[in-house]
Design a protein around this motif. Structure first.
Motif, short mmCIF file in Angstrom:
data_model
loop_
_atom_site.label_atom_id
_atom_site.label_comp_id
_atom_site.label_asym_id
_atom_site.label_seq_id
_atom_site.Cartn_x
_atom_site.Cartn_y
_atom_site.Cartn_z
N GLU A 57 -25.20 53.83 21.03
CA GLU A 57 -25.72 52.67 20.23
C GLU A 57 -24.37 51.82 19.89
N ARG A 109 -23.20 48.56 18.10
CA ARG A 109 -24.13 47.92 17.23
C ARG A 109 -23.85 46.37 17.57
N PHE A 125 -24.77 45.01 20.12
CA PHE A 125 -24.91 44.82 21.50
C PHE A 125 -26.18 45.47 21.88
N GLY A 126 -26.43 46.66 21.96
CA GLY A 126 -27.65 47.30 22.19
C GLY A 126 -27.41 48.81 22.58
N THR A 127 -28.47 49.52 22.87
CA THR A 127 -28.35 50.87 22.90
C THR A 127 -28.81 51.51 24.45
N PHE A 178 -31.66 50.57 29.09
CA PHE A 178 -30.88 49.72 27.90
C PHE A 178 -31.70 48.75 27.12
N LYS A 179 -31.68 48.67 26.00
CA LYS A 179 -32.13 47.70 24.95
C LYS A 179 -31.34 46.96 24.36
N PHE A 180 -31.46 45.67 24.55
CA PHE A 180 -30.40 44.68 23.76
C PHE A 180 -30.84 44.68 22.27
N SER A 181 -29.70 44.56 21.49
CA SER A 181 -29.97 44.55 20.17
C SER A 181 -30.76 43.13 19.57
N ARG A 182 -31.11 43.02 18.58
CA ARG A 182 -31.75 41.78 18.13
C ARG A 182 -30.53 40.74 17.81
N PHE A 206 -27.98 40.57 19.51
CA PHE A 206 -27.51 40.01 20.93
C PHE A 206 -28.53 38.96 21.29
N LYS A 207 -29.86 39.57 21.26
CA LYS A 207 -30.96 38.40 21.93
C LYS A 207 -31.19 37.17 21.16
#
Length: 96
Positions: A43, A45, A47-49, A79-83, A85-86
């Protein structure tokens, strides 16, 4: 953007020579691969996980013969982008 472009941008913005930046970028990417191969998630922070996900077995189809083929369960990286980042890229216009 390629890895070489990324190395160039980081080198220009930090003043560190490209060779050293390339070593750090390669080490960073290798650390991600190594961690995922051990079953861990990463993770970053803001950026994403990076995670591993298990896909269920299913029945696929051979497009040439239309024959049904069993596809076994498998583990894939995701990969999941963080809120945050989105939200930072939500208003960017792209040329199509």
């Amino acid at each position: 953007m390629t890895k070489a472009d990324l190395v160039k941008i980081i080198s220009e913005s930090t003043g560190i020579i490209r060779k050293d930046v390339a070593v750090v970028v390669d080490a960073f990417l290798q650390a991600i691969k190594d961690s995922l191969s051990q079953g861990n998630h990463i993770e970053i922070r803001g950026f994403g996980t990076f995670k591993l996900k298990t896909r269920k077995p299913r029945v696929g189809r051979n497009p040439k013969t239309a024959q049904r083929v069993p596809v076994p369960a498998r583990t894939v990286p995701t990969f999941k982008f963080s809120r945050e980042f989105k939200n930072s890229v939500s208003n960017v216009k792209i040329d199509e």
